[in-house]
Design an enzyme around this catalytic site. Structure first.
Site, PDB file in Angstrom:
ATOM      1  CB  ALA A 165      -1.301  -0.182   1.263  1.00  0.00           C
ATOM      2  N   PRO A 166       0.914   1.977  -0.818  1.00  0.00           N
ATOM      3  CG  PRO A 166       0.545   4.375  -1.021  1.00  0.00           C
ATOM      4  CD  PRO A 166       1.236   3.645  -0.749  1.00  0.00           C
ATOM      5  CG  ASP A 186       0.624  -1.883   3.737  1.00  0.00           C
ATOM      6  OD1 ASP A 186       1.197  -1.647   2.874  1.00  0.00           O
ATOM      7  OD2 ASP A 186      -0.234  -1.717   4.909  1.00  0.00           O
ATOM      8  N   GLY A 220       3.496  -8.698   7.374  1.00  0.00           N
ATOM      9  CA  GLY A 220       4.747  -9.273   6.379  1.00  0.00           C
ATOM     10  C   GLY A 220       6.148 -10.628   7.209  1.00  0.00           C
ATOM     11  CG  ASP A 237       8.671   0.170  -1.203  1.00  0.00           C
ATOM     12  OD1 ASP A 237       9.952   0.722  -0.889  1.00  0.00           O
ATOM     13  OD2 ASP A 237       7.900   0.594  -1.743  1.00  0.00           O
ATOM     14  CB  CYS A 292      11.687   6.682   0.034  1.00  0.00           C
ATOM     15  SG  CYS A 292      10.427   5.672   0.777  1.00  0.00           S
TER      16      CYS A 292
HETATM   17  C1  LIG Z   1       7.206   2.029   1.856  1.00  0.00           C
HETATM   18  S1  LIG Z   1       5.014   1.425   1.853  1.00  0.00           S
HETATM   19  C2  LIG Z   1       4.615   0.786   0.678  1.00  0.00           C
HETATM   20  C3  LIG Z   1       4.550   1.381  -0.666  1.00  0.00           C
HETATM   21  C4  LIG Z   1       4.023   1.268  -1.686  1.00  0.00           C
HETATM   22  N1  LIG Z   1       5.095  -0.222  -2.098  1.00  0.00           N
HETATM   23  C5  LIG Z   1       4.065   1.749  -2.874  1.00  0.00           C
HETATM   24  O1  LIG Z   1       4.667   1.109  -3.689  1.00  0.00           O
HETATM   25  O2  LIG Z   1       2.725   1.971  -2.797  1.00  0.00           O
HETATM   26  C6  LIG Z   1       5.816   0.718   3.299  1.00  0.00           C
HETATM   27  C7  LIG Z   1       4.041   0.418   3.651  1.00  0.00           C
HETATM   28  O3  LIG Z   1       4.800  -0.995   4.548  1.00  0.00           O
HETATM   29  C8  LIG Z   1       3.807  -1.036   5.178  1.00  0.00           C
HETATM   30  N2  LIG Z   1       4.420  -2.251   7.050  1.00  0.00           N
HETATM   31  C9  LIG Z   1       4.333  -1.493   7.692  1.00  0.00           C
HETATM   32  N3  LIG Z   1       5.099  -2.958   8.949  1.00  0.00           N
HETATM   33  C10 LIG Z   1       4.783  -3.917   7.942  1.00  0.00           C
HETATM   34  C11 LIG Z   1       4.802  -5.168   8.133  1.00  0.00           C
HETATM   35  N4  LIG Z   1       4.897  -5.792   9.115  1.00  0.00           N
HETATM   36  N5  LIG Z   1       4.014  -6.296   7.272  1.00  0.00           N
HETATM   37  C12 LIG Z   1       3.219  -5.948   5.945  1.00  0.00           C
HETATM   38  N6  LIG Z   1       3.112  -4.317   6.189  1.00  0.00           N
HETATM   39  C13 LIG Z   1       3.926  -3.530   6.361  1.00  0.00           C
HETATM   40  C14 LIG Z   1       3.160   0.133   5.340  1.00  0.00           C
HETATM   41  O4  LIG Z   1       1.463   0.409   5.984  1.00  0.00           O
HETATM   42  C15 LIG Z   1       3.426   0.819   4.375  1.00  0.00           C
HETATM   43  O5  LIG Z   1       1.951   0.824   3.753  1.00  0.00           O
END
Ligand SMILES: C[S@@+](CC[C@H](N)C(=O)[O-])C[C@H]1O[C@@H](n2cnc3c(N)ncnc32)[C@H](O)[C@@H]1O
Lengths: 366, 309
Positions: A165-166, A186, A220, A237, A292
């Site tokens: 997400a998003p 996510d 995750g 990511d 990022c």
């Molecule tokens: C950098 S963002 C991802 C952006 C997405 N890949 C994009 O391109 O739109 C990181 C994401 O990791 C999620 N996140 C945080 N901890 C997590 C976990 N333990 N397992 C899975 N997702 C997680 C957050 O909710 C967030 O949406």
């Protein structure tokens, strides 16, 4: 409020907006005058970056710093599924957006190269949906498509996007239509529903059916308990300090006092997520780790640690895959950090104000 | 009168001639505007050469309006009394023909006032020659600016004199703009009055000052001093920021490339335009969700926002 004590009694600071670097959020709302905290998170972030990045990047840091603190550039990821005149209009207006080639061949490499400052993206935000309700482009940091490209999805691959997400990178993956099955996850429920909204705004229903797509919302790091050794490609990511956000917005900022613990434990979480991704990949499969941030302990540090854990605790052997070909393809569009011993990194620069994006690709041998 | 072939000279010459009744065929409309007593003869009596006299006529004829140059003769006289020579006077009128529209008494009052403000003989003349417009500004306006500099910015009398001498254009600046510039440099850059005066701050536009300063600041090379006036880095001196050409500034002070500064100038101009638009408008919070990557707004939410309005 005056700065200099000896004259402060008489010199009245009348003009309000003579402020130092202030978070955008505050500037826009004009509430800084009364509620600006003494040490806003954006300021703490800057101090932190000054200390770590100047050591890491040396002479490059001032250039990166001014770019991070200035208006970023966007890229428009054109939606191949949309039939709308907007696209032509967008191109006519002098921006050369990024279109991912349908056939899964990689891009008609065309990110906005017009001189900075000529295209005001906000004018495009009001894009209209086509007759099927699909939007014509997705605005994102142009460098954010690199991880999706680097993943190099081939026909019939099954793909896992562990932190999806998003949905920008998932959308880029979807554009090529090469994956046989896409699994998007996510842990945040609210962000997962946003991901769903994004997908439905950009992709036709036929591509979002259960046999092609699965969307989950689990932690995750626990993925190994669900599915092991199964994906051809895994995108990890991870959540990170999101350097731009941390410098520009006080809201939801990793550097706020209340989140010190969370921030300190990021590298551990990131390594766990990457490890889970590695375990989810099939032997021969490839995993792409991306962030990022410019921070080495969230980038190469994490990769080294996860690789070590995979070998020691799970007997999984891995090999780093070079991203040089991709870098060569895009070196006129983005500024890449020189001499990184592990992975590649897009560093912001005023003339190409994209990133930061760190990427490292590893292949599972056994 | 041997044949100088400058067209302007010829024209003026004819105007002069017509005023002294020789060639009736020349339209006398322009010459009517000039004071009847102003003739080539009287000008050369004052010490102007023929070509200077011609140029003077040229300058004066640029003025619009029937009685525009009514006071030309008294103005010239006042300037001579001030001690300027014909060459300076001619150049000065060329720069600012409007001076010929100012009444003699007013001119004298204004000069007197500048003397009272501390512009001693020598400086006074240099200032007037360099920026003749200063004599078109009413005493009252100059008083306002001076009072503003003294009271709002706390410059000493001596400093105000120096400002008037080095940057006389301040007398025509908008006071709000002036205050903004002062406060910016004082509070944001942490610079005291004495240094501002020494560096002739008021010669520079706000845009220049801000652009160079913010560029340095964002590169991490300039810090606003804290309450005790301290910084963790050594800021470059105001003088080395302002009083150098752009190339020197970019390369030596900011240690950047011309490309970067070029882009930066455009970006900053846009930032400030945006802020001026937003200035004072306090908007309600939009229902944004938390957003790690800052990739908002995506097309969808932008569309919705537009529709709502
Ligand atoms: C950098 S963002 C991802 C952006 C997405 N890949 C994009 O391109 O739109 C990181 C994401 O990791 C999620 N996140 C945080 N901890 C997590 C976990 N333990 N397992 C899975 N997702 C997680 C957050 O909710 C967030 O949406």
């Amino acid at each position: 409020m005056a700065l200099f004590l000896e004259t402060s009694t008489v010199l009245l600071r009348r003009i309000k907006d003579i402020r130092p670097l202030t978070a955008k959020r505050h500037r826009v709302k004009g509430k800084w005058a009364t509620t600006l905290p003494k040490h806003p998170p954006t300021r703490l972030a800057l101090q932190h970056f000054d200390a770590t990045y100047s050591a890491q990047l040396g002479d490059l840091w001032p250039s990166v710093r001014v770019a991070l603190l200035s208006e970023r550039k966007y890229g428009a990821l054109l939606n191949n599924f949309c039939h709308s005149p907007d696209l032509e209009e967008l191109q006519a207006q002098g921006s050369a957006p990024l279109r991912l080639h349908q056939a899964g061949l990689w891009p008609l490499a065309a990110v906005n190269k017009a001189p900075q400052g000529e295209t005001i993206w906000s004018e495009f935000w009001s894009i209209m949906p086509d007759k099927f309700g699909l939007l014509s482009y997705y605005l994102m940091d142009a460098a954010s498509v690199l991880p999706s490209l680097a993943l190099d999805v081939q026909a019939n691959h099954t793909v896992l996007d562990l932190c999806a997400a998003p949905g920008g990178k998932a959308l880029a993956l979807l554009q090529t239509q090469s994956a046989r099955f896409l699994c998007l996850n996510d842990s945040s429920v609210s962000r997962t529903s946003r991901l769903k909204r994004v997908l439905h705004s950009y992709a036709p229903k036929e591509l979002l059916t259960d046999d092609k797509l699965r969307i989950t919302s689990v932690d995750g790091t626990m993925w190994g308990e669900i599915e092991r050794n199964s994906f051809d490609r895994v995108l990890v990511d991870v959540p990170c300090t999101t350097d731009r956000h941390s410098l520009m917005e006080d809201d939801n900022n990793m550097f706020s006092r209340s989140r010190v613990g969370e921030r300190r434990s990021l590298p551990r979480l990131q390594a766990e997520l990457l490890l889970a991704g590695i375990i989810a990949a099939c032997p021969g499969g490839e995993v792409l780790y991306s962030t990022c941030t410019l921070c080495p302990s969230q980038n190469l540090g994490v990769v080294e640690r996860a690789v070590q854990l995979a070998e020691e605790n799970h007997g999984i052997r891995l090999q780093v895959v070079s991203l040089r070909p991709l870098v060569r393809m895009f070196q006129n569009t983005f500024h890449f950090a020189p001499d990184l011993h592990l992975g590649e990194m897009v560093v912001p620069h005023l003339a190409a104000n994209f990133g930061p994006i760190y990427m490292c690709k590893i292949r599972r041998l056994a | 009168m041997n044949g100088s072939h400058l067209p302007s000279w010829c024209l003026s010459c004819r105007l002069l001639c017509s005023a002294s009744d020789q060639t009736a065929s020349v339209s006398s409309q322009s010459s009517l505007r000039l004071s009847p007593v102003l003739s080539l003869h009287s000008l050369s009596d004052m010490g102007f050469t023929e070509s200077q006299a011609g140029q003077l006529f040229d300058s004066v004829s640029r003025l619009k309006g029937a009685s525009a140059a009514k006071h030309v003769l008294s103005t010239l006289t006042v300037l001579f009394v001030l001690g300027l020579n014909p060459t300076s006077v001619q150049k000065l009128i060329d720069k600012c023909p409007e001076l010929c529209m100012v009444k003699e008494t007013q001119l004298q009052q204004r000069i007197q006032h500048l003397r009272k403000l501390g512009l001693v003989e020598g400086s006074l003349q240099r200032t007037v020659v360099h920026y003749p417009k200063i004599l078109t500004v009413p005493v009252k306006s100059v008083k306002n600016v001076v009072q503003f500099l003294r009271e709002k910015c706390q410059f000493t009398t001596q400093q105000v004199t120096e400002i008037l001498r080095d940057s006389p254009a301040v007398v025509l600046e908008d006071l709000d703009q002036l205050e903004y510039k002062f406060q910016y440099v004082y509070f944001r850059m942490g610079i005291k009055q004495a240094e501002m005066v020494k560096c002739r701050l008021f010669r520079f536009t706000m845009e220049d000052v801000r652009c160079r300063h913010v560029f340095l600041e964002r590169r991490g090379l300039y810090q606003t001093p804290d309450k005790k006036g301290q910084t963790t880095i050594i800021n470059p001196k105001l003088d080395s920021i302002l009083n150098v050409d752009q190339h020197t500034f970019i390369v030596d002070v900011a240690q950047a490339s011309a490309e970067e500064y070029d882009v930066f100038q455009k970006l900053l101009a846009r930032e400030w335009k945006e802020e001026e638009l937003e200035h004072g408008s306090i908007e309600a919070d939009s229902d944004e969700e938390e957003d790690d990557e800052g990739e908002e707004p995506d097309g969808k939410s932008g569309y919705k926002k537009k529709k709502k309005r």
